[in-house]
Write a protein that holds these residues in place. Structure first.
Motif, PDB file in Angstrom:
ATOM      1  N   ASP A 145      45.709  43.840  20.516  1.00  0.00           N
ATOM      2  CA  ASP A 145      44.544  44.591  20.963  1.00  0.00           C
ATOM      3  C   ASP A 145      45.047  45.901  21.573  1.00  0.00           C
ATOM      4  O   ASP A 145      46.055  45.910  22.295  1.00  0.00           O
ATOM      5  N   ILE A 146      44.347  46.989  21.302  1.00  0.00           N
ATOM      6  CA  ILE A 146      44.742  48.296  21.814  1.00  0.00           C
ATOM      7  C   ILE A 146      43.850  48.655  22.999  1.00  0.00           C
ATOM      8  O   ILE A 146      42.624  48.576  22.906  1.00  0.00           O
ATOM      9  N   ALA A 147      44.485  49.011  24.107  1.00  0.00           N
ATOM     10  CA  ALA A 147      43.725  49.319  25.326  1.00  0.00           C
ATOM     11  C   ALA A 147      42.847  50.542  25.117  1.00  0.00           C
ATOM     12  O   ALA A 147      43.262  51.518  24.486  1.00  0.00           O
ATOM     13  N   GLU A 148      41.639  50.489  25.662  1.00  0.00           N
ATOM     14  CA  GLU A 148      40.766  51.657  25.622  1.00  0.00           C
ATOM     15  C   GLU A 148      41.116  52.641  26.735  1.00  0.00           C
ATOM     16  O   GLU A 148      40.736  53.820  26.673  1.00  0.00           O
ATOM     17  N   TRP A 149      41.839  52.142  27.749  1.00  0.00           N
ATOM     18  CA  TRP A 149      42.246  52.990  28.870  1.00  0.00           C
ATOM     19  C   TRP A 149      43.461  52.361  29.527  1.00  0.00           C
ATOM     20  O   TRP A 149      43.478  51.166  29.807  1.00  0.00           O
ATOM     21  N   CYS A 150      44.495  53.122  29.722  1.00  0.00           N
ATOM     22  CA  CYS A 150      45.681  52.614  30.407  1.00  0.00           C
ATOM     23  C   CYS A 150      46.419  53.795  31.010  1.00  0.00           C
ATOM     24  O   CYS A 150      46.035  54.951  30.827  1.00  0.00           O
ATOM     25  N   ARG A 151      47.482  53.531  31.743  1.00  0.00           N
ATOM     26  CA  ARG A 151      48.219  54.631  32.347  1.00  0.00           C
ATOM     27  C   ARG A 151      49.681  54.254  32.525  1.00  0.00           C
ATOM     28  O   ARG A 151      50.063  53.089  32.450  1.00  0.00           O
ATOM     29  N   MET A 152      50.457  55.279  32.776  1.00  0.00           N
ATOM     30  CA  MET A 152      51.887  55.093  33.000  1.00  0.00           C
ATOM     31  C   MET A 152      52.120  54.716  34.464  1.00  0.00           C
ATOM     32  O   MET A 152      51.262  54.946  35.324  1.00  0.00           O
ATOM     33  N   ALA A 153      53.287  54.130  34.708  1.00  0.00           N
ATOM     34  CA  ALA A 153      53.638  53.720  36.070  1.00  0.00           C
ATOM     35  C   ALA A 153      55.092  54.086  36.342  1.00  0.00           C
ATOM     36  O   ALA A 153      55.867  54.350  35.420  1.00  0.00           O
ATOM     37  N   ARG A 154      55.451  54.114  37.610  1.00  0.00           N
ATOM     38  CA  ARG A 154      56.841  54.343  38.007  1.00  0.00           C
ATOM     39  C   ARG A 154      57.498  52.998  38.330  1.00  0.00           C
ATOM     40  O   ARG A 154      56.995  52.245  39.162  1.00  0.00           O
ATOM     41  N   LYS A 155      58.593  52.740  37.665  1.00  0.00           N
ATOM     42  CA  LYS A 155      59.388  51.527  37.903  1.00  0.00           C
ATOM     43  C   LYS A 155      60.626  51.973  38.675  1.00  0.00           C
ATOM     44  O   LYS A 155      61.530  52.614  38.123  1.00  0.00           O
ATOM     45  N   ASN A 156      60.670  51.657  39.937  1.00  0.00           N
ATOM     46  CA  ASN A 156      61.681  52.227  40.824  1.00  0.00           C
ATOM     47  C   ASN A 156      62.934  51.361  40.908  1.00  0.00           C
ATOM     48  O   ASN A 156      62.868  50.188  41.266  1.00  0.00           O
ATOM     49  N   TYR A 157      64.061  51.947  40.573  1.00  0.00           N
ATOM     50  CA  TYR A 157      65.354  51.312  40.824  1.00  0.00           C
ATOM     51  C   TYR A 157      66.443  52.361  40.680  1.00  0.00           C
ATOM     52  O   TYR A 157      66.282  53.354  39.979  1.00  0.00           O
ATOM     53  N   PHE A 158      67.542  52.122  41.368  1.00  0.00           N
ATOM     54  CA  PHE A 158      68.648  53.067  41.314  1.00  0.00           C
ATOM     55  C   PHE A 158      69.699  52.590  40.334  1.00  0.00           C
ATOM     56  O   PHE A 158      70.139  51.448  40.385  1.00  0.00           O
ATOM     57  N   TYR A 159      70.089  53.491  39.446  1.00  0.00           N
ATOM     58  CA  TYR A 159      71.217  53.244  38.571  1.00  0.00           C
ATOM     59  C   TYR A 159      71.708  54.612  38.119  1.00  0.00           C
ATOM     60  O   TYR A 159      70.909  55.531  37.933  1.00  0.00           O
ATOM     61  N   PRO A 160      72.991  54.817  37.959  1.00  0.00           N
ATOM     62  CA  PRO A 160      73.502  56.160  37.674  1.00  0.00           C
ATOM     63  C   PRO A 160      72.887  56.838  36.447  1.00  0.00           C
ATOM     64  O   PRO A 160      72.813  58.060  36.397  1.00  0.00           O
ATOM     65  N   ASP A 161      72.490  56.021  35.428  1.00  0.00           N
ATOM     66  CA  ASP A 161      71.945  56.662  34.229  1.00  0.00           C
ATOM     67  C   ASP A 161      70.449  56.938  34.329  1.00  0.00           C
ATOM     68  O   ASP A 161      69.817  57.331  33.362  1.00  0.00           O
ATOM     69  N   MET A 162      69.860  56.739  35.507  1.00  0.00           N
ATOM     70  CA  MET A 162      68.446  57.058  35.747  1.00  0.00           C
ATOM     71  C   MET A 162      68.382  58.274  36.675  1.00  0.00           C
ATOM     72  O   MET A 162      68.426  58.132  37.903  1.00  0.00           O
ATOM     73  N   PRO A 163      68.304  59.486  36.152  1.00  0.00           N
ATOM     74  CA  PRO A 163      68.373  60.678  37.007  1.00  0.00           C
ATOM     75  C   PRO A 163      67.238  60.768  38.024  1.00  0.00           C
ATOM     76  O   PRO A 163      67.412  61.367  39.084  1.00  0.00           O
ATOM     77  N   LYS A 164      66.084  60.160  37.731  1.00  0.00           N
ATOM     78  CA  LYS A 164      64.941  60.233  38.654  1.00  0.00           C
ATOM     79  C   LYS A 164      64.969  59.127  39.703  1.00  0.00           C
ATOM     80  O   LYS A 164      64.188  59.148  40.645  1.00  0.00           O
ATOM     81  N   ASN A 165      65.827  58.118  39.481  1.00  0.00           N
ATOM     82  CA  ASN A 165      65.809  56.889  40.285  1.00  0.00           C
ATOM     83  C   ASN A 165      64.533  56.092  40.086  1.00  0.00           C
ATOM     84  O   ASN A 165      64.218  55.199  40.869  1.00  0.00           O
ATOM     85  N   PHE A 166      63.774  56.426  39.058  1.00  0.00           N
ATOM     86  CA  PHE A 166      62.681  55.573  38.595  1.00  0.00           C
ATOM     87  C   PHE A 166      62.518  55.813  37.097  1.00  0.00           C
ATOM     88  O   PHE A 166      62.932  56.849  36.570  1.00  0.00           O
ATOM     89  N   GLN A 167      61.942  54.830  36.438  1.00  0.00           N
ATOM     90  CA  GLN A 167      61.684  54.934  35.002  1.00  0.00           C
ATOM     91  C   GLN A 167      60.184  55.051  34.791  1.00  0.00           C
ATOM     92  O   GLN A 167      59.409  54.267  35.355  1.00  0.00           O
ATOM     93  N   THR A 168      59.770  56.036  34.026  1.00  0.00           N
ATOM     94  CA  THR A 168      58.354  56.144  33.675  1.00  0.00           C
ATOM     95  C   THR A 168      58.061  55.107  32.607  1.00  0.00           C
ATOM     96  O   THR A 168      58.608  55.152  31.506  1.00  0.00           O
ATOM     97  N   SER A 169      57.227  54.137  32.963  1.00  0.00           N
ATOM     98  CA  SER A 169      56.992  52.978  32.106  1.00  0.00           C
ATOM     99  C   SER A 169      55.523  52.574  32.219  1.00  0.00           C
ATOM    100  O   SER A 169      54.674  53.378  32.610  1.00  0.00           O
ATOM    101  N   GLN A 170      55.211  51.345  31.853  1.00  0.00           N
ATOM    102  CA  GLN A 170      53.881  50.775  32.070  1.00  0.00           C
ATOM    103  C   GLN A 170      54.060  49.413  32.714  1.00  0.00           C
ATOM    104  O   GLN A 170      55.028  48.703  32.433  1.00  0.00           O
TER     105      GLN A 170
END
Length: 493
Positions: A76-101
């Motif tokens: 099923d395809i959502a009629e409305w959804c949004r992105m979220a911030r997944k927060n964790y520290f790791y050297p290969d994550m320059p923002k210290n969070f991943q833009t995800s859902q």
């Protein structure tokens, strides 16, 4: 306990989280290129490096590709959804969070059907969501390429921000001893589906498709056990081996009165077992919250409907059609599918080989070599074009099957295309009538008793003289032509 004994006592439950790197020209939230193999840190900008003040803009092509994947997986395809911030520290994550859902994925509640040993299994899809990939950490100065023993670590941010689709199955119980095979079949089917959509090259060896394998054990009738997550498994064969390895490892711990801890583990290609990584976080550890710099995603239903109409032929339907075209049984087609050879054979036929010839090489000599090398068939070292060229040489009478196998050995070893290997090794079939006649006459002269039997009507004895000629010519003569010439020289019709 042996594997079979374990499965009489414990019930496995598996789940698979598969990451697919989309083949968009630019990254998910900026305009940087996504070319594989570029010099480190040459495809970066203030957005994917998370410099202060940089703002993301969503890539429409990434959203469209995710919806197409969801539709192909019966979601099923959502009629409305949004992105979220997944927060964790790791050297290969320059923002210290991943833009995800997180709680509002783009696609939900789908399924994939796979067939193993003639039985169909339905694998439920929990969610298909869109996120960005991380950078890549390189551990250098050691012998293994891993952090242990390395003298320093370097980070390449070229991959950071590339659109990544995560496909998460529902827990799959009740598979018993077939759990490893079904896990492999699911990932293979998923790869075929995604490849058919043209949204990713799904090359596991390059990391554009990788799988996290969740495994747990429980006693019959009891609650599911604690799961472990084997990270970044990068081949179909390794998916199967990782599930089997974890079943054996967990059973040994439980039988010894121990406890399974929720953790990530890493599959070791060389040994076939898993090693501990880190304790596994829960969703609350990531402190998810809605991404404030991106607007919500609200796909137009008419757009979704048009995407549904544009979906290509399903791989399962295509296989049924190819089975008819190739004139093989369902059992043979299942063997081809299980070996991961469908597209290889199809491409070999497209390059000019007959269906029988293409299937003979991929399912015979090349499958044997893939097993010996412990690699997937696609990684064995020969391309469909090379296999088609090999078969053309056989069809033209320049190679017999024995010589062709030697040529294929050279191709797999990286010695070049079939014609080059044949010339370099001097393996072309001997068609020189004068040379063949001399070899036949020498064989007759060296074996007068056998020649006499043949003249007396015992034609079956000709096999011994044919063998002698083949030995003299190092197998480069055509056995049928040798036999005909031999009988002619002995005056036998």
């Amino acid at each position: 306990m042996t594997y079979d004994e374990i499965l009489t006592k414990y019930e496995p439950v598996i789940g698979l989280e598969t990451h697919v790197e989309l083949g968009t020209r630019t990254k998910m939230f900026c305009g940087c290129k996504t070319d594989f193999g570029a010099e480190p840190n040459t495809q970066v900008c203030p957005v994917c490096l998370a410099l202060p003040g940089a703002l993301p803009v969503a890539n429409r092509a990434g959203i469209e590709a995710t919806i197409r994947i969801g539709l192909a997986l019966n979601c099923d395809i959502a009629e409305w959804c949004r992105m979220a911030r997944k927060n964790y520290f790791y050297p290969d994550m320059p923002k210290n969070f991943q833009t995800s859902q997180y709680d509002e994925p783009l696609c939900t509640d789908g399924y994939v059907d796979v067939t193993v040993n003639g039985t169909e299994y339905r694998i439920g899809i929990e969610r298909v969501h869109l996120e960005e990939d991380t950078g890549k950490t390189l551990h250098v100065g050691g012998a293994t390429g891993r952090i242990h023993g390395a003298t320093e670590s370097l980070v390449d941010y070229n991959r950071a921000g590339i659109p990544l689709v995560e496909i998460v199955t529902k827990p799959v119980p009740g598979l018993g001893a077939l759990a490893p095979e079904i896990a492999k079949a699911y990932v293979a089917e998923l790869r075929d589906i995604v490849r058919s959509l043209g949204v990713s090259d799904v090359r596991m060896e390059q990391g554009s498709m990788r799988c996290d394998v969740n495994t747990s054990l429980n006693l019959p009738g009891e609650e599911w056990g604690t799961r472990t997550e084997t990270k970044n498994v990068n081949s179909l064969r390794s998916v199967e081996r990782a599930v089997r390895s974890e079943i054996i490892r967990q059973a040994a711990i439980l039988d010894d009165g121990g406890k399974i801890f929720q953790e990530t583990r890493h599959f070791q290609e060389t040994t076939g077992d898993t090693r501990p990584g880190r304790s596994k976080e829960t969703a609350t550890d990531y402190r998810y919250f809605p991404e404030p710099d991106l607007v919500p995603i609200a796909p137009d239903p008419a757009w979704v409907a048009s995407l549904r109409e544009s979906l290509p032929e399903k791989p399962s339907v295509k296989r049924a059609r190819l089975r008819e075209d190739w004139g093989i049984s369902e059992v043979d087609m299942q063997s081809v599918t299980n070996a991961g050879a469908v597209e290889l054979i199809e491409e070999t036929i497209a390059a000019g080989a007959s269906p029988a010839g293409a299937r003979k090489w991929w399912m015979g000599e090349l499958a044997r070599r893939a097993n010996e090398l412990d690699v997937d068939l696609a990684e064995v070292g020969a391309t469909p074009a090379q296999v088609a060229a090999l078969q053309k040489l056989v069809d033209a009478g320049k190679l017999n099957d024995k010589l062709a196998r030697q040529v294929l050995e050279g191709v797999v070893a990286g010695e070049g295309d079939p014609a080059d290997v044949m010339a370099a090794r001097g393996l072309e079939v001997v068609n020189d009538t004068g040379a063949l006649t001399k070899a036949v006459d020498d064989a007759i002269a060296a074996n007068p008793e056998i020649a006499a039997k043949i003249r007396d009507g015992k034609v079956a004895a000709a096999g011994a003289l044919v063998g002698a000629v083949m030995k003299t010519t190092r197998g480069q003569a055509d056995a049928k032509a040798v036999r005909e010439l031999l009988l002619e020289r002995l005056g036998v019709s």
